[in-house]
Design a protein around this motif. Structure first.
Motif, PDB file in Angstrom:
ATOM      1  N   GLY A 223      35.671  84.391  59.207  1.00  0.00           N
ATOM      2  CA  GLY A 223      36.875  83.879  58.572  1.00  0.00           C
ATOM      3  C   GLY A 223      37.701  84.924  57.868  1.00  0.00           C
ATOM      4  O   GLY A 223      38.909  84.750  57.674  1.00  0.00           O
ATOM      5  N   SER A 228      43.272  81.971  55.410  1.00  0.00           N
ATOM      6  CA  SER A 228      43.583  80.549  55.515  1.00  0.00           C
ATOM      7  C   SER A 228      44.961  80.214  54.942  1.00  0.00           C
ATOM      8  O   SER A 228      45.636  79.317  55.451  1.00  0.00           O
ATOM      9  N   LEU A 245      38.926  76.228  63.488  1.00  0.00           N
ATOM     10  CA  LEU A 245      38.148  77.198  62.714  1.00  0.00           C
ATOM     11  C   LEU A 245      36.711  76.722  62.565  1.00  0.00           C
ATOM     12  O   LEU A 245      36.459  75.599  62.155  1.00  0.00           O
ATOM     13  N   PHE A 248      35.420  80.755  57.810  1.00  0.00           N
ATOM     14  CA  PHE A 248      36.431  80.645  56.770  1.00  0.00           C
ATOM     15  C   PHE A 248      36.396  81.864  55.855  1.00  0.00           C
ATOM     16  O   PHE A 248      35.336  82.456  55.642  1.00  0.00           O
ATOM     17  N   GLU A 251      34.130  81.292  52.672  1.00  0.00           N
ATOM     18  CA  GLU A 251      33.154  80.331  53.205  1.00  0.00           C
ATOM     19  C   GLU A 251      32.062  79.956  52.207  1.00  0.00           C
ATOM     20  O   GLU A 251      31.673  78.792  52.109  1.00  0.00           O
ATOM     21  N   LEU A 254      33.656  77.690  49.677  1.00  0.00           N
ATOM     22  CA  LEU A 254      34.052  76.453  50.347  1.00  0.00           C
ATOM     23  C   LEU A 254      32.849  75.543  50.568  1.00  0.00           C
ATOM     24  O   LEU A 254      32.919  74.335  50.316  1.00  0.00           O
ATOM     25  N   SER A 268      42.416  80.197  48.837  1.00  0.00           N
ATOM     26  CA  SER A 268      41.926  80.100  50.205  1.00  0.00           C
ATOM     27  C   SER A 268      41.186  78.776  50.430  1.00  0.00           C
ATOM     28  O   SER A 268      41.380  78.114  51.451  1.00  0.00           O
ATOM     29  N   VAL A 269      40.353  78.399  49.478  1.00  0.00           N
ATOM     30  CA  VAL A 269      39.653  77.121  49.570  1.00  0.00           C
ATOM     31  C   VAL A 269      40.660  75.975  49.569  1.00  0.00           C
ATOM     32  O   VAL A 269      40.550  75.028  50.364  1.00  0.00           O
ATOM     33  N   ILE A 272      42.282  75.548  52.939  1.00  0.00           N
ATOM     34  CA  ILE A 272      41.390  74.932  53.923  1.00  0.00           C
ATOM     35  C   ILE A 272      41.306  73.426  53.692  1.00  0.00           C
ATOM     36  O   ILE A 272      41.322  72.635  54.639  1.00  0.00           O
ATOM     37  N   MET A 275      44.358  71.921  55.115  1.00  0.00           N
ATOM     38  CA  MET A 275      44.325  71.899  56.575  1.00  0.00           C
ATOM     39  C   MET A 275      43.417  70.802  57.098  1.00  0.00           C
ATOM     40  O   MET A 275      43.645  70.248  58.184  1.00  0.00           O
ATOM     41  N   LYS A 276      42.374  70.495  56.333  1.00  0.00           N
ATOM     42  CA  LYS A 276      41.415  69.463  56.747  1.00  0.00           C
ATOM     43  C   LYS A 276      42.094  68.125  57.018  1.00  0.00           C
ATOM     44  O   LYS A 276      41.619  67.329  57.839  1.00  0.00           O
ATOM     45  N   LEU A 283      38.202  71.681  61.987  1.00  0.00           N
ATOM     46  CA  LEU A 283      37.363  72.517  61.132  1.00  0.00           C
ATOM     47  C   LEU A 283      35.910  72.087  61.315  1.00  0.00           C
ATOM     48  O   LEU A 283      35.597  70.906  61.198  1.00  0.00           O
TER      49      LEU A 283
END
Length: 324
Positions: A223, A228, A245, A248, A251, A254, A268-269, A272, A275-276, A283
């Protein structure tokens, strides 16, 4: 205790126990090192995957660390940070096909808008769920090692137009291009590079913005190569058509946030998590390796590594030496 396994999920632990035999005393937990919370290592030889933080204070108490992964960037970083000569091993060849098929699964689902199709079943309407056929689409594989070459073979088997990017031309019969040319022309980009200090943030906003509008981006490698926040921005701008992905850039954090329902101030978390909720994003929890066949191979190879290390104090497949 001879060896202790961290991050061993149920099926993997069962397979490892089958091959370890009765002569090796082993302990297991599904938790990462930080979740397990031990002050001292439970054995002088431990095995992890990629989400554990290796404590610096363990460096002079361990004899060996086996990562049950094809990548070993985390082990190199640990040795560099601690200046330790601890033995470190990895598993370079157990999951090539599994990971390649996971990449295929992602781009096929995105091409056919599978998530939207499933949602539309409730109404049985077909509005907004027209997909694309894969034949003759342009596939760019960035990083053509053991896994990347499996992706190339899959793409060619589907009659796609496949191009490769790599510093080394390991497979001279394939078509290699420069990265910017490849990105400009691709319908689907798959990252299968090994992570190193030179390719952190490789698939950043500026590079992926040069792709065709509607291009799909898949990362089944590491990742840290695809920030992200940049991916989220490209999706929100409707430039990327979809993202898949399995890895991450934050990661470890996360995983803890999702497992323990924690809050995070890591951007970054947060990206993500946003995006989920998008229907054109897939993901998965760093699970591309996880087939019955690859878990079997991984367990066999892990036990080979452990037996060899207990006898020789070194691994069959060792992390390349660094200058310390």
């Amino acid at each position: 205790m001879d060896v202790f396994f961290f991050e061993a999920f149920e099926e993997e632990a069962a397979a490892l126990k089958k091959y370890l035999g009765e002569d090796i005393v082993a302990g297991f937990t599904w938790k990462t090192i930080q979740e397990y919370g031990a002050e001292l290592p439970p054995a002088k030889l431990i095995s992890v995957r990629t989400q554990s933080y290796l404590p610096e204070k363990w460096a002079d108490k361990l004899e060996g660390v086996l990562s049950r992964s094809t990548g070993y960037d985390h082990l190199k970083a640990y040795k560099e940070k601690t200046q330790s000569k601890i033995g470190c091993g990895f598993l370079p060849i157990y999951c090539n096909r599994a990971v390649a098929e996971h990449a295929l699964m992602m781009w096929m689902n995105l091409q056919r808008q599978f998530a939207q199709q499933v949602n539309n079943f409730e109404s049985f309407l077909r509005d907004g769920i027209t997909g694309w056929e894969i034949e003759k689409k342009k596939l760019l594989v960035v990083g053509v090692g053991n896994i990347g070459y499996e992706i190339v073979k899959i793409g060619k088997g589907l009659n796609m137009k496949v191009s490769c990017v790599d510093l080394k031309v390991k497979f001279p019969d394939e078509q290699y291009v420069q990265i910017e040319e490849g990105v400009r022309n691709a319908d689907i980009i798959v990252c299968s590079m090994n992570l190193n200090n030179s390719n952190m943030n490789y698939f950043n906003y500026d590079l992926l913005k040069k792709s065709k509008k509607g291009c799909l981006f898949i990362n089944i490698s590491r990742g840290e190569m695809s920030p992200s926040c940049d991916l989220l921005r490209l999706l929100e701008e409707n430039h990327l058509g979809g993202v898949g992905l399995d890895v991450f850039d934050a990661e470890k954090e996360l995983a803890a946030v999702l497992r323990d329902k924690q809050n995070s101030d890591n951007s970054s978390v947060d990206a993500i998590i946003k995006m989920k909720e998008m229907s054109n994003v897939i993901l998965t929890p760093h699970n591309a390796f996880n087939t019955v066949e690859s878990v079997e191979r991984k367990s066999i190879q892990s036990v080979e590594q452990i037996n060899y290390f207990l006898r020789e104090k070194r691994f069959i497949w060792s992390v390349p030496n660094i200058n310390i």
